[in-house]
Design a protein around this motif. Structure first.
Motif, PDB file in Angstrom:
ATOM      1  N   LEU A 131      60.026  38.075  66.881  1.00 36.06           N
ATOM      2  CA  LEU A 131      59.386  39.162  67.606  1.00 36.06           C
ATOM      3  C   LEU A 131      58.007  39.461  67.031  1.00 36.06           C
ATOM      4  O   LEU A 131      57.048  39.704  67.783  1.00 36.06           O
ATOM      5  N   GLN A 132      57.885  39.398  65.733  1.00 37.33           N
ATOM      6  CA  GLN A 132      56.586  39.636  65.102  1.00 37.33           C
ATOM      7  C   GLN A 132      55.588  38.548  65.481  1.00 37.33           C
ATOM      8  O   GLN A 132      54.403  38.819  65.700  1.00 37.33           O
ATOM      9  N   ALA A 133      56.053  37.303  65.555  1.00 34.26           N
ATOM     10  CA  ALA A 133      55.170  36.195  65.934  1.00 34.26           C
ATOM     11  C   ALA A 133      54.664  36.362  67.367  1.00 34.26           C
ATOM     12  O   ALA A 133      53.486  36.113  67.666  1.00 34.26           O
ATOM     13  N   LYS A 134      55.545  36.806  68.285  1.00 34.02           N
ATOM     14  CA  LYS A 134      55.132  37.052  69.674  1.00 34.02           C
ATOM     15  C   LYS A 134      54.094  38.163  69.748  1.00 34.02           C
ATOM     16  O   LYS A 134      53.100  38.053  70.465  1.00 34.02           O
ATOM     17  N   ASN A 135      54.333  39.236  69.045  1.00 38.36           N
ATOM     18  CA  ASN A 135      53.384  40.353  69.047  1.00 38.36           C
ATOM     19  C   ASN A 135      52.032  39.929  68.495  1.00 38.36           C
ATOM     20  O   ASN A 135      50.978  40.344  68.998  1.00 38.36           O
ATOM     21  N   ALA A 136      52.044  39.093  67.465  1.00 42.27           N
ATOM     22  CA  ALA A 136      50.789  38.615  66.885  1.00 42.27           C
ATOM     23  C   ALA A 136      50.031  37.739  67.872  1.00 42.27           C
ATOM     24  O   ALA A 136      48.806  37.806  67.975  1.00 42.27           O
ATOM     25  N   ALA A 137      50.783  36.929  68.630  1.00 46.00           N
ATOM     26  CA  ALA A 137      50.142  36.057  69.625  1.00 46.00           C
ATOM     27  C   ALA A 137      49.526  36.867  70.757  1.00 46.00           C
ATOM     28  O   ALA A 137      48.496  36.484  71.323  1.00 46.00           O
TER      29      ALA A 137
END
Length: 700
Positions: A131-137
């Motif tokens: 979820l953190q990776a998606k938000n960063a993207a």
């Protein structure tokens, strides 16, 4: 002799025998006694040692307050250094001589994690990372991943070394063991204003250390007159309530230091009580701006270290509280008997005159005459019977006595309270108020209040700061009379203060020879304190705001506090109104200035068209108007010059309106600022004249 009879010899005679029925054992009731140390060890929550976290907080509080008392007792500006050092499990084991041991049977431990539980935890962590990776993207704000919390077993404790050093009075070499290793013994007992709640001080920290770590306390101390440092390492025999001294010696004092340094290792919890400890230090800096505090937290991880210095803001200290005598209306039967047993006076007349306040010779003679024919002024006070003592107590409860004065009390003072608030909160505005001495149950008390608006590190809404005998109260705030008064009985909007949007600080300090605490922890003053209500004299309060009381109930308690807070609000209201008017004036000026360019272009175009008609002589104008038109025609007046003239006119109108307001409201036209002069270096002779809001210093 009957079966089961028992015969006991006693100095050659047979003791009476008693029979024991068959099949029953002899009852053997044994009376046990507990020492004071044992009692507080079993009921440690009374003294504020409910759990490891609060025990760490209470230890810090007790040591800091002892240091302040010690420095103030010799009129020394306090310098207090407090350090909390985190001790890891391995280091603690080495301190007590215990070798670390690897786990053999992992399933035996409380923090054992099954394979399924581990899989669930890892899956949850993976989803969070995804979820953190998606938000960063997507460019969204990404929170820092929190450290994975391992399952902490019940037996895995955290330990801390708490050290407190001061520049106070110090302790006599021979008295140190009893001062720390014997509960309910000390120098602070007596009728006077004290910071302590139970008189335990560092003794309870030693008991907690004994219970949680088993390690002794270490004390270093030196007095002004001594050229040596007393060092003592001791713990306490809880069952016998006596000190167990490991080492007691004198060491060289090369730096001529005086004061005390106390070091104790206890179980604690810095994580959960970090904010409480830091809030305590900040509030202590507010109520004692004449003290300098250095707080350090030393962790095994360098990034978690904390160092905060609370600087001294003034060198004006409150007077030392004075021990006073009991007021006749505040004593009970037990206390009267104790005073009779301890008095050095021989007659009843002398006893009444010298053991109580506000009883002179004439009043004492009147009281003795009212007691009855069996009493006389010259009768021996030690010969009084229990019935006669009861008669004296009854008369004390019914007779009318003058109220005790507040001369024995030592409030912080408006000057120090104001400086403390300014120093720590940096508010936009602040107001303070100090009431006259009032009385409850024969005990004098003084209420001081402060209200601030705005500031640094202050939350929106009401921020309540409570003090009792100049120590912060941080727990059980909801039931406190100060909280209830500030939240429910003050109409903040009538003083132009927004209770939800503004940053409001409410400070109330109560000092007394007896604070009417509620609850075993003594952390709050109840909203139904009838003792204060029965003694409050509304007519004694120099209030600008008039209020009326219909009956003498517990509401009078809140009336006095409410009035103190209202006095501060009244002072703030005039400042807030002035600030609002200044803001409106600036807004009006900004609005006018905004339209200057558009007005310039419009007016200049009109003047330019009119000047064309004037040139063709189709219309005649006044001489003054013709002069303006000629200047427009000759380009002496341009758009730039016209814009500058309009801007000057806006400034003139704004100044005239501000001057008219100042004249009507009686406000000085010049701005006023608070100026604080730094403390003088040593070597100057000066005399201080004290007022509620300032100290005027004459330099010789």
């Amino acid at each position: 002799m009957p079966i089961g009879a028992v015969e006991l010899p006693s100095r050659g005679h047979w003791a009476p025998s008693f029979a024991i029925p068959r099949g029953r054992s002899s009852p053997s009731p044994i009376t046990k006694t507990k020492s004071p140390a044992e009692f507080f060890a079993e009921n440690k929550n009374i003294a504020g040692f409910d759990n490891p976290g609060k025990s760490l907080y209470t230890t810090v509080r007790e040591l800091v307050e002892n240091s302040l008392d010690s420095a103030e007792s010799i009129s020394e500006l306090p310098v207090v250094e407090i350090t909390i050092e985190e001790i890891g499990k391995s280091k603690f084991n080495s301190m007590i001589g215990l070798v670390d041991r690897e786990r053999v049977d992992t399933k035996l431990y409380d923090d054992y994690e099954t394979e399924k539980a581990r899989e669930r935890r890892l899956a949850k962590e993976a989803r969070a990372q995804e979820l953190q990776a998606k938000n960063a993207a997507l460019g969204k704000k990404v929170k820092e991943p929190s450290a994975t919390k391992g399952a902490k077993g019940r037996g895995e404790a955290s330990f801390y070394r708490v050290t407190c050093k001061d520049n106070g009075k110090g302790m006599p070499h021979d008295d140190i063991p009893n001062m720390f290793g014997r509960v309910l013994s000390g120098t602070k007992y007596g009728l006077k204003q004290t910071r302590g709640k139970f008189g335990l001080g560092a003794k309870m920290a030693l008991i907690w250390s004994k219970m949680s770590t088993g390690l002794p306390i270490e004390i270093s101390s030196s007095m002004r007159s001594h050229n040596f440092i007393s060092f003592c390492k001791l713990d306490i025999d809880i069952h016998r309530n006596i000190p167990h001294v490991h080492l007691h010696e004198k060491r060289e004092n090369k730096d001529r230091w005086h004061g005390a340094e106390i070091q104790v290792v206890i179980e604690g919890n810095w994580t959960t009580y970090r904010s409480k400890i830091l809030h305590y230090m900040r509030q202590m800096a507010v109520i004692t701006p004449y003290a300098q505090f250095l707080f350090k937290f030393v962790s095994e991880v360098a990034e978690k270290n904390v160092t905060i210095r609370f600087s001294r803001r003034t060198d004006v200290m409150p007077p030392v509280p004075v021990e006073t005598k009991h007021h006749p209306s505040s004593v009970d039967l037990l206390l009267i008997k104790g005073l009779i047993a301890e008095t050095s006076k021989g007659t009843l007349l002398q006893f009444l005159q010298h053991e109580f306040v506000n009883i002179g010779k004439s009043l004492a003679e009147r009281l003795i005459g009212e007691m009855g024919p069996e009493f006389s002024p010259k009768m021996a006070v030690k010969s009084l019977t229990s019935q006669q003592i009861v008669r004296i107590h009854q008369l004390f409860r019914q007779a009318k006595f003058d109220d005790p004065s507040g001369g024995c009390l030592s409030p912080a003072g408006e000057y120090n309270l104001r400086l403390g608030i300014i120093k720590e909160l940096h508010p936009d505005m602040v107001a303070t108020y100090s009431g006259s001495a009032q009385v409850f149950e024969g005990h004098p008390f003084i209420v001081e209040a402060g209200v601030s608006v705005g500031g640094k590190d202050v939350k929106q809404g009401l921020n309540i700061f409570r003090f009792a005998n100049r120590i912060p109260l941080l727990f059980e705030q909801g039931g406190d009379v100060v909280t209830r008064t500030a939240m429910k009985r003050i109409n903040w909007s009538s003083y132009k203060i927004n209770q939800t949007q503004d940053k409001i600080g409410v400070f109330v300090s109560i000092v007394s020879t007896k604070i009417p605490f509620k609850g075993t922890g003594k952390e709050y003053i109840g909203d139904d304190t009838k003792e204060i209500a029965s003694a409050v004299k509304v007519r004694h309060c120099p209030l600008v705001l008039k209020f009326f009381v219909t009956n003498l109930t517990s509401k009078l308690t809140t009336s006095f506090l409410q009035s103190a807070i209202q006095q501060c609000c009244i002072q703030l209201k005039s400042k807030i109104v002035r600030k609002i008017q200044d803001r409106e004036q600036q807004e009006r000026k900004r609005n006018l200035s905004r339209y200057v360019p558009d007005a310039t272009y419009a007016v200049y175009d009109v003047l330019k068209e009119i000047s064309k008609f004037h040139a063709s002589k189709k219309r005649r104008y006044e001489e003054e108007e013709e002069d303006v038109l000629r200047k427009v025609q000759s380009r002496s007046i341009t758009k730039e010059t016209l814009k500058e003239m309009l801007a000057q006119y806006v400034e003139k109108v704004d100044y005239e309106m501000a001057l008219e307001y100042a004249t009507q409201s009686g406000v000085n036209e010049e701005p006023r600022e608070a100026i604080y002069i730094q403390a003088l270096e040593d070597g100057y002779n000066f005399t201080d004249l004290h007022s509620s809001n300032f100290v005027f210093r004459f330099i010789q």
